[in-house]
Design a protein around this motif. Structure first.
Motif, short mmCIF file in Angstrom:
data_model
loop_
_atom_site.label_atom_id
_atom_site.label_comp_id
_atom_site.label_asym_id
_atom_site.label_seq_id
_atom_site.Cartn_x
_atom_site.Cartn_y
_atom_site.Cartn_z
N LEU A 93 6.48 -9.26 -0.04
CA LEU A 93 5.34 -8.36 0.20
C LEU A 93 5.42 -7.82 1.63
N HIS A 94 5.35 -6.50 1.76
CA HIS A 94 5.64 -5.85 3.04
C HIS A 94 4.64 -4.74 3.35
N HIS A 95 4.26 -4.67 4.61
CA HIS A 95 3.49 -3.54 5.14
C HIS A 95 4.08 -3.22 6.50
N ALA A 96 4.43 -1.95 6.72
CA ALA A 96 5.13 -1.56 7.94
C ALA A 96 4.24 -1.52 9.17
N GLY A 97 2.93 -1.53 9.02
CA GLY A 97 2.04 -1.51 10.17
C GLY A 97 2.24 -0.26 11.02
N HIS A 98 2.37 -0.44 12.33
CA HIS A 98 2.51 0.73 13.21
C HIS A 98 3.83 1.45 13.01
N ARG A 99 4.77 0.82 12.30
CA ARG A 99 6.09 1.41 12.10
C ARG A 99 6.20 2.16 10.77
N ALA A 100 5.10 2.34 10.05
CA ALA A 100 5.12 3.15 8.84
C ALA A 100 5.55 4.57 9.19
N SER A 131 -3.26 -1.98 17.81
CA SER A 131 -3.81 -1.48 19.08
C SER A 131 -3.79 0.04 19.12
N SER A 132 -4.70 0.62 19.88
CA SER A 132 -4.76 2.08 20.02
C SER A 132 -3.66 2.63 20.91
N THR A 133 -2.99 1.77 21.68
CA THR A 133 -1.98 2.23 22.63
C THR A 133 -0.56 2.20 22.06
N THR A 134 -0.39 1.68 20.85
CA THR A 134 0.96 1.50 20.29
C THR A 134 1.56 2.81 19.79
N VAL A 135 0.79 3.59 19.05
CA VAL A 135 1.25 4.86 18.50
C VAL A 135 0.40 5.97 19.11
N PRO A 136 0.97 6.81 19.97
CA PRO A 136 0.18 7.86 20.63
C PRO A 136 -0.61 8.69 19.63
N GLY A 137 -1.90 8.85 19.90
CA GLY A 137 -2.75 9.66 19.04
C GLY A 137 -3.27 8.96 17.80
N THR A 138 -2.95 7.67 17.66
CA THR A 138 -3.39 6.92 16.47
C THR A 138 -4.27 5.77 16.89
N ASP A 139 -5.50 5.75 16.37
CA ASP A 139 -6.44 4.69 16.71
C ASP A 139 -6.04 3.37 16.07
N ALA A 140 -6.46 2.29 16.68
CA ALA A 140 -6.25 0.97 16.09
C ALA A 140 -7.03 0.87 14.78
N LEU A 141 -6.51 0.06 13.90
CA LEU A 141 -7.23 -0.24 12.66
C LEU A 141 -8.61 -0.81 12.97
N GLU A 149 0.86 -1.19 0.00
CA GLU A 149 0.00 0.00 0.00
C GLU A 149 0.90 1.24 0.00
N PRO A 150 0.41 2.37 -0.54
CA PRO A 150 1.23 3.58 -0.54
C PRO A 150 1.63 4.04 0.86
N GLY A 151 0.76 3.83 1.84
CA GLY A 151 1.04 4.27 3.19
C GLY A 151 1.80 3.27 4.03
N ALA A 152 2.28 2.19 3.41
CA ALA A 152 2.92 1.10 4.16
C ALA A 152 4.42 1.27 4.28
N LYS A 153 4.97 2.43 3.90
CA LYS A 153 6.42 2.62 3.76
C LYS A 153 7.14 2.65 5.10
N PRO A 166 5.61 8.47 8.76
CA PRO A 166 4.87 9.60 8.19
C PRO A 166 5.74 10.53 7.36
N GLU A 167 7.01 10.72 7.75
CA GLU A 167 7.88 11.64 7.01
C GLU A 167 8.18 11.14 5.60
N LEU A 168 7.88 9.87 5.34
CA LEU A 168 8.07 9.30 4.00
C LEU A 168 6.74 9.12 3.27
N GLY A 169 5.67 9.61 3.88
CA GLY A 169 4.35 9.39 3.32
C GLY A 169 3.67 8.16 3.86
N GLY A 170 4.30 7.51 4.83
CA GLY A 170 3.69 6.34 5.45
C GLY A 170 2.59 6.73 6.42
N VAL A 171 1.67 5.83 6.62
CA VAL A 171 0.54 6.05 7.53
C VAL A 171 0.56 4.94 8.58
#
Length: 358
Positions: free
Chosen positions: A104-111, A123-133, A65-69, A113-118
């Motif tokens: 085939l790769h998706h970075a998940g919570h480690r995508a 879980s909602s507790t892994t990345v502050p301010g980011t809801d779980a999928l 996915e484009p946001g998986a970087k 943002p500075e590279l266009g990753g999302v």
């Protein structure tokens, strides 16, 4: 077995056989174009490897996915626009006589943002301010893996390797530390493995009967539990869902330090599992011909060459010529890599590994 046994063919459940027991591990190299398209540097890297007598060559991790970087200049397979460049890579491997796979790769919570990753956390507790999928978003990512595999087949690859290691999204969902979900993708071991199994089953259904599926698994860090992973691997091997299991170990000789498997080699925890038609291999500090041969004695069907393949593009050919071949001592100079044909982009990435390049 001895070193000559590394050059015996190995059949796979689907598609052509491996001509020997050497597989190139998927190697991050940060040399693609910024949009994920395969660059001339990617093409030259694959061309060099294709002449090195590997049985199967995996690409670097390719975004589904484009946001998986996760990486600068990461290879992509999330768009049909990536297919032409990937097709040239597949053709190079085929011309060299080997099999090919896109990782085939998706970075998940480690995508990033500075590279266009999302960031896409379980879980909602892994990345502050980011809801779980949401459940629907998880299913969408599953479908993106499957669509990427279809693109790989269109590009002429023999198969794909599903990246389930190192805390990336499939590994993340396996981890009770990173996955506190209450839907069908969280809770029990079965539920946390569901995303991986649905991805694999979906690829098998969407692609042709000769299409090969590998699965890369790491067994350390990120809250992963060895006994649970062994249980999941046992099911996947018993159901023959994949063609090969790629055990991404930091050291193929490492010993389990705690728990019920304490004192055993990490490798034996998985090679002891009945595997039916599935082939099992390992990566991890395989830098000599002798160590590669020993791994066949220790229960591997094949070996995955990583850093040794960066240092010497034709590692299998070197082993065939010299059964006592050893990789150059680490670290090496940037000039050594440059003289061997590595691109400046790849070398700059390697400089981040001080134990590898100085």
């Amino acid at each position: 077995m001895s070193v000559p046994d590394l050059f015996k063919p190995l059949t796979l459940a689907h598609g052509p056989a491996m001509r020997n027991r050497f597989m190139l591990a998927p190697l991050t190299n940060q040399q693609s174009e910024h949009d994920g398209s395969a660059s001339p540097f990617d093409q030259e890297w694959i061309r060099q490897l294709a002449q090195g007598d590997y049985a199967l060559i995996q690409t670097a991790a390719a975004t589904v996915e484009p946001g998986a970087k996760a990486f600068v200049r990461q290879l992509g397979i999330h768009s049909d626009e990536h297919i032409p460049g990937l097709a040239r890579m597949a053709a190079s491997v085929r011309e060299g006589g080997g099999l090919s796979a896109v990782q085939l790769h998706h970075a998940g919570h480690r995508a990033r943002p500075e590279l266009g990753g999302v960031p896409a956390p379980a879980s909602s507790t892994t990345v502050p301010g980011t809801d779980a999928l949401t459940t629907e978003e998880v299913e969408g990512i599953r479908d993106s893996f499957i669509a990427a595999a279809v693109r790989a087949e269109k590009a002429g690859f023999d198969g794909v390797s599903v990246h389930g290691a190192f805390g990336w999204i499939l590994s993340e969902f396996m981890s009770p530390m990173l996955n506190d979900r209450t839907d069908k993708y969280g809770g029990s071991t079965e539920n946390r493995a569901r995303l991986t199994i649905e991805v694999i089953e979906g690829i098998r259904k969407a692609c042709g009967p000769d299409f090969q599926i590998g699965w890369r698994l790491s067994v350390e860090r990120y809250g992963l539990r060895l006994a649970e992973l062994r249980e999941i691997v046992t099911e996947i091997l018993d159901r023959e869902l994949i063609d090969y299991l790629d055990l991404a170990l930091w050291d193929s000789a490492q010993i389990v330090q705690e728990g019920e498997f304490r004192g055993k080699t990490m490798l034996s925890v998985f090679t002891d599992i009945p595997r039916k038609s599935v082939r099992v291999g390992a990566a991890g500090k395989i830098r000599t011909a002798q160590r590669a041969g020993q791994l066949l004695d220790e229960g591997c069907d094949f070996v995955l060459i990583g850093r040794a393949g960066i240092l010497q593009r034709d590692f299998p050919r070197q082993v065939r010529a010299d059964p006592r071949y050893e990789s150059p001592q680490l670290p090496v100079t940037a000039q050594y890599l440059r003289a061997g044909g590595l691109s400046e982009r790849f070398i700059n990435y390697m400089k981040g590994w001080q134990t590898l390049v100085y």
